[in-house]
Write a protein that holds these residues in place. Structure first.
Motif, mmCIF file in Angstrom:
data_model
loop_
_atom_site.group_PDB
_atom_site.id
_atom_site.type_symbol
_atom_site.label_atom_id
_atom_site.label_comp_id
_atom_site.label_asym_id
_atom_site.label_seq_id
_atom_site.Cartn_x
_atom_site.Cartn_y
_atom_site.Cartn_z
ATOM 1 N N SER A 75 -16.279 -7.641 -1.873
ATOM 2 C CA SER A 75 -17.079 -6.414 -1.817
ATOM 3 C C SER A 75 -16.530 -5.477 -0.748
ATOM 4 O O SER A 75 -16.653 -4.250 -0.859
ATOM 5 N N HIS A 76 -15.913 -6.029 0.289
ATOM 6 C CA HIS A 76 -15.312 -5.193 1.331
ATOM 7 C C HIS A 76 -14.082 -4.447 0.804
ATOM 8 O O HIS A 76 -13.803 -3.331 1.239
ATOM 9 N N LEU A 77 -13.382 -5.047 -0.121
ATOM 10 C CA LEU A 77 -12.243 -4.371 -0.745
ATOM 11 C C LEU A 77 -12.721 -3.106 -1.446
ATOM 12 O O LEU A 77 -12.146 -2.033 -1.283
ATOM 13 N N GLN A 78 -13.789 -3.219 -2.202
ATOM 14 C CA GLN A 78 -14.360 -2.048 -2.877
ATOM 15 C C GLN A 78 -14.817 -1.013 -1.845
ATOM 16 O O GLN A 78 -14.533 0.179 -1.982
ATOM 17 N N ARG A 79 -15.518 -1.468 -0.820
ATOM 18 C CA ARG A 79 -16.027 -0.554 0.212
ATOM 19 C C ARG A 79 -14.891 0.193 0.897
ATOM 20 O O ARG A 79 -14.930 1.427 1.030
ATOM 21 N N ILE A 80 -13.867 -0.534 1.324
ATOM 22 C CA ILE A 80 -12.747 0.099 2.037
ATOM 23 C C ILE A 80 -12.028 1.086 1.127
ATOM 24 O O ILE A 80 -11.704 2.196 1.537
ATOM 25 N N ARG A 81 -11.802 0.692 -0.138
ATOM 26 C CA ARG A 81 -11.154 1.603 -1.094
ATOM 27 C C ARG A 81 -11.962 2.891 -1.231
ATOM 28 O O ARG A 81 -11.410 3.987 -1.162
ATOM 29 N N ASP A 82 -13.268 2.757 -1.425
ATOM 30 C CA ASP A 82 -14.111 3.938 -1.602
ATOM 31 C C ASP A 82 -14.114 4.809 -0.347
ATOM 32 O O ASP A 82 -14.102 6.043 -0.439
ATOM 33 N N GLU A 83 -14.130 4.182 0.829
ATOM 34 C CA GLU A 83 -14.101 4.946 2.082
ATOM 35 C C GLU A 83 -12.790 5.706 2.237
ATOM 36 O O GLU A 83 -12.784 6.872 2.664
ATOM 37 N N ILE A 84 -11.675 5.080 1.888
ATOM 38 C CA ILE A 84 -10.378 5.756 1.983
ATOM 39 C C ILE A 84 -10.307 6.890 0.973
ATOM 40 O O ILE A 84 -9.863 8.002 1.294
ATOM 41 N N MET A 85 -10.758 6.642 -0.251
ATOM 42 C CA MET A 85 -10.709 7.677 -1.289
ATOM 43 C C MET A 85 -11.559 8.888 -0.924
ATOM 44 O O MET A 85 -11.274 10.006 -1.363
ATOM 45 N N ALA A 86 -12.579 8.699 -0.110
ATOM 46 C CA ALA A 86 -13.446 9.804 0.304
ATOM 47 C C ALA A 86 -12.823 10.663 1.394
ATOM 48 O O ALA A 86 -13.303 11.777 1.652
ATOM 49 N N LEU A 87 -11.740 10.205 1.998
ATOM 50 C CA LEU A 87 -11.093 10.979 3.063
ATOM 51 C C LEU A 87 -10.284 12.127 2.465
ATOM 52 O O LEU A 87 -9.423 11.894 1.611
ATOM 53 N N PRO A 88 -10.494 13.352 2.923
ATOM 54 C CA PRO A 88 -9.663 14.461 2.425
ATOM 55 C C PRO A 88 -8.173 14.221 2.681
ATOM 56 O O PRO A 88 -7.329 14.604 1.870
ATOM 57 N N GLU A 89 -7.854 13.553 3.785
ATOM 58 C CA GLU A 89 -6.464 13.288 4.139
ATOM 59 C C GLU A 89 -5.786 12.334 3.162
ATOM 60 O O GLU A 89 -4.560 12.255 3.115
ATOM 61 N N ALA A 90 -6.560 11.591 2.397
ATOM 62 C CA ALA A 90 -5.995 10.638 1.439
ATOM 63 C C ALA A 90 -5.930 11.209 0.027
ATOM 64 O O ALA A 90 -5.503 10.512 -0.899
ATOM 65 N N GLY A 91 -6.308 12.460 -0.131
ATOM 66 C CA GLY A 91 -6.358 13.063 -1.458
ATOM 67 C C GLY A 91 -5.043 13.054 -2.206
ATOM 68 O O GLY A 91 -5.019 12.971 -3.432
ATOM 69 N N HIS A 92 -3.935 13.119 -1.488
ATOM 70 C CA HIS A 92 -2.610 13.149 -2.126
ATOM 71 C C HIS A 92 -2.013 11.747 -2.315
ATOM 72 O O HIS A 92 -0.965 11.602 -2.923
ATOM 73 N N CYS A 93 -2.679 10.721 -1.806
ATOM 74 C CA CYS A 93 -2.143 9.365 -1.827
ATOM 75 C C CYS A 93 -2.546 8.615 -3.091
ATOM 76 O O CYS A 93 -3.687 8.688 -3.528
ATOM 77 N N GLU A 94 -1.599 7.861 -3.615
ATOM 78 C CA GLU A 94 -1.935 6.900 -4.644
ATOM 79 C C GLU A 94 -2.440 5.652 -3.922
ATOM 80 O O GLU A 94 -1.812 5.172 -2.984
ATOM 81 N N ILE A 95 -3.589 5.161 -4.349
ATOM 82 C CA ILE A 95 -4.166 3.976 -3.723
ATOM 83 C C ILE A 95 -4.097 2.842 -4.737
ATOM 84 O O ILE A 95 -4.703 2.910 -5.804
ATOM 85 N N ILE A 96 -3.314 1.834 -4.396
ATOM 86 C CA ILE A 96 -3.153 0.659 -5.252
ATOM 87 C C ILE A 96 -3.999 -0.452 -4.646
ATOM 88 O O ILE A 96 -3.796 -0.837 -3.496
ATOM 89 N N THR A 97 -4.954 -0.936 -5.423
ATOM 90 C CA THR A 97 -5.879 -1.956 -4.951
ATOM 91 C C THR A 97 -5.681 -3.221 -5.768
ATOM 92 O O THR A 97 -5.545 -3.152 -6.992
ATOM 93 N N PHE A 98 -5.651 -4.357 -5.093
ATOM 94 C CA PHE A 98 -5.521 -5.614 -5.816
ATOM 95 C C PHE A 98 -6.289 -6.715 -5.096
ATOM 96 O O PHE A 98 -6.550 -6.636 -3.903
ATOM 97 N N LEU A 99 -6.642 -7.728 -5.863
ATOM 98 C CA LEU A 99 -7.323 -8.894 -5.335
ATOM 99 C C LEU A 99 -6.696 -10.122 -5.964
ATOM 100 O O LEU A 99 -6.500 -10.172 -7.180
ATOM 101 N N GLU A 100 -6.387 -11.112 -5.142
ATOM 102 C CA GLU A 100 -5.864 -12.382 -5.644
ATOM 103 C C GLU A 100 -6.928 -13.444 -5.373
ATOM 104 O O GLU A 100 -7.494 -13.500 -4.286
ATOM 105 N N ASN A 101 -7.212 -14.241 -6.411
ATOM 106 C CA ASN A 101 -8.147 -15.340 -6.271
ATOM 107 C C ASN A 101 -7.831 -16.360 -7.357
ATOM 108 O O ASN A 101 -6.888 -16.166 -8.125
ATOM 109 N N VAL A 102 -8.602 -17.413 -7.460
ATOM 110 C CA VAL A 102 -8.306 -18.491 -8.401
ATOM 111 C C VAL A 102 -8.794 -18.174 -9.811
ATOM 112 O O VAL A 102 -9.857 -17.598 -10.004
#
Length: 153
Positions: A100-127
């Motif tokens: 859930s923190h992965l989702q939270r951090i992604r959403d917080e970064i995406m909300a930053l105006p400074e990150a508007g030009h960045c591609e954000i690649i999100t991934f999770l590894e688990n079993v």
């Protein structure tokens, strides 16, 4: 790179081995793993927990640097999900709530105006043996379906 549940830094080492130029935050709660990573990669920003990372903390960096993208993710604790754990509890295990923190951090970064030009690649590894309810929740948090990768291949 925001390396969550970083262990001894294998993801950062892999990216460096591929020739990728990175600036990285490494979040690892195990003090021995964090110490090993700090010893081999002292120039990373080392943080002792995923919970401590806030998207707004990237704002000064994004204001100073022109970055093409941000890779955000890692291998979250799997003990609560693994079929090898006879007493697994799935989402009732606090460790299984970590993504859930992965989702939270992604959403917080995406909300930053400074990150508007960045591609954000999100991934999770688990079993792959996680209960279906856990897989469904992780898919909902990340907004995508899982991909099965055979590590031996």
């Amino acid at each position: 790179m925001v390396d969550l549940w970083a262990g001894i830094g294998g993801l950062c080492l892999a990216l460096l081995a591929l020739g990728v130029h990175i600036y990285a935050i490494s979040a690892e709660s195990d003090p021995d793993a964090r110490a090993a990573s700090q010893a081999t990669m002292p120039n990373l920003v080392h943080i002792d927990s995923v919970e401590a990372i806030q998207g707004v903390d990237l704002r000064p960096f994004l204001q100073r640097r022109q970055v093409r993208g941000i890779i955000l993710g890692g291998g979250s604790p799997c003990q609560g999900n693994s079929s090898l754990n006879r007493g697994r509890k799935g989402l009732r295990d606090p460790r299984s709530q970590q993504p859930s923190h992965l989702q939270r951090i992604r959403d917080e970064i995406m909300a930053l105006p400074e990150a508007g030009h960045c591609e954000i690649i999100t991934f999770l590894e688990n079993v792959a043996s996680m209960p279906q309810t856990v897989c469904d929740q992780y898919s909902a948090w990340l907004g995508t379906q899982p991909v099965l990768i055979d590590a031996a291949g």
